[in-house]
Design an enzyme around this catalytic site. Sequence first.
Site, PDB file in Angstrom:
ATOM      1  N   LEU A 127      82.206  58.040  15.544  1.00  0.00           N
ATOM      2  CA  LEU A 127      82.080  56.676  15.032  1.00  0.00           C
ATOM      3  C   LEU A 127      80.622  56.255  15.051  1.00  0.00           C
ATOM      4  O   LEU A 127      79.966  56.261  16.089  1.00  0.00           O
ATOM      5  CB  LEU A 127      82.923  55.712  15.862  1.00  0.00           C
ATOM      6  CG  LEU A 127      83.110  54.299  15.277  1.00  0.00           C
ATOM      7  CD1 LEU A 127      84.421  53.694  15.758  1.00  0.00           C
ATOM      8  CD2 LEU A 127      81.961  53.356  15.624  1.00  0.00           C
ATOM      9  N   HIS A 231      76.234  56.199  27.019  1.00  0.00           N
ATOM     10  CA  HIS A 231      74.952  55.772  26.465  1.00  0.00           C
ATOM     11  C   HIS A 231      74.997  54.248  26.302  1.00  0.00           C
ATOM     12  O   HIS A 231      76.054  53.692  25.990  1.00  0.00           O
ATOM     13  CB  HIS A 231      74.763  56.454  25.106  1.00  0.00           C
ATOM     14  CG  HIS A 231      73.406  56.264  24.518  1.00  0.00           C
ATOM     15  ND1 HIS A 231      73.043  55.117  23.835  1.00  0.00           N
ATOM     16  CD2 HIS A 231      72.322  57.083  24.474  1.00  0.00           C
ATOM     17  CE1 HIS A 231      71.801  55.236  23.407  1.00  0.00           C
ATOM     18  NE2 HIS A 231      71.335  56.405  23.782  1.00  0.00           N
TER      19      HIS A 231
END
Length: 338
Positions: A127, A231
Amino acid sequence: MSFVVRAATDRDLQPLYEMAKLTGGGFTNLPPDRRALQTKLDRSRAAFARDADTIDDELFVLVLENTETGEVRGTCQLFTEVGRKLPFYSYRLGTLTQHSDRLGRTFRAEMLSLTTDLEGSCEVGGLFLHPGERAGGLGLLLARARYLFIAAHRSRFAGRILAELRGVIDEAGGSPFWDGLAGRFFGMNFQDADQFNAIHGHQFIADLMPKHPIYTAMLSETARAAIGLPHPSGRAAMRMLENEGFAYERYVDIFDGGPTMTAHTDRVRSVAQSQVAPVIATDAGDGDEQLVATGRLADFRCAFGRIHAQTGGVSVSATCAQALGLAAGDQVRHVPRL
């Protein structure tokens, strides 16, 4: 401005490549390599063309399109069953407890064990939303469209589902987890390994890494701190996964140490709560805002729209009906936006 999620085609290669160059590394499902991206599109085309309702080792690529400009501004991927051809490796973070009567102390040591526990799951991944579109809930549309696609083609997807989130990458583009673990065995920095991984996959890591458990106390402090953390750009994605019913069960990526989220496919909120109804009108103006999907396989499309339940079906807002090409009598699958 209207956006729709649709099946990717070969015409999307260039915008996918342009978006891949914006990911900043460590995004293995969207490599900045034309040949690797074309291979994904080839697999996806074959998956969309196969009409049988059985599970196979397939990949579906979807894209987010601005219907006014025709620009592709995001993408996502669905894997129907991982580990069918090659082992699907993860690290499982576990604890070993030992006690010494002589010392009068109990020791608990965390260990990373190489495992294929998640083989046979389906996977949502890849994504990416263009930085210029990260507003207005488009990330949510792109993410949740995947679950409506799964619900519409349930027999093509496994009973357990996973999502691997990209791990921590430092300001120099390196990975503390890679540097503290795999990098010591391969003599390869993260950037080089990332490029190889994006094109060829991380099977090479599993093939060459020691198979015995690794005590996390033997890793550097920065490597230990990165285990199971997403992240920074993936924190919102992690929250969306949790809202759908995914959980972190101490599985991490063998490449960058990012968390792997898992759920039962049928218990994913957008799968379980979606409803199917015929369209009886395309002029809803006061209904609830929902995600609305229609079409099978390559004809699948999904957009935001207003839905008003009526006797015998639903009315859909005109803008949504136009984006999805809906007419009275068509079937839609819908779920509240929330």
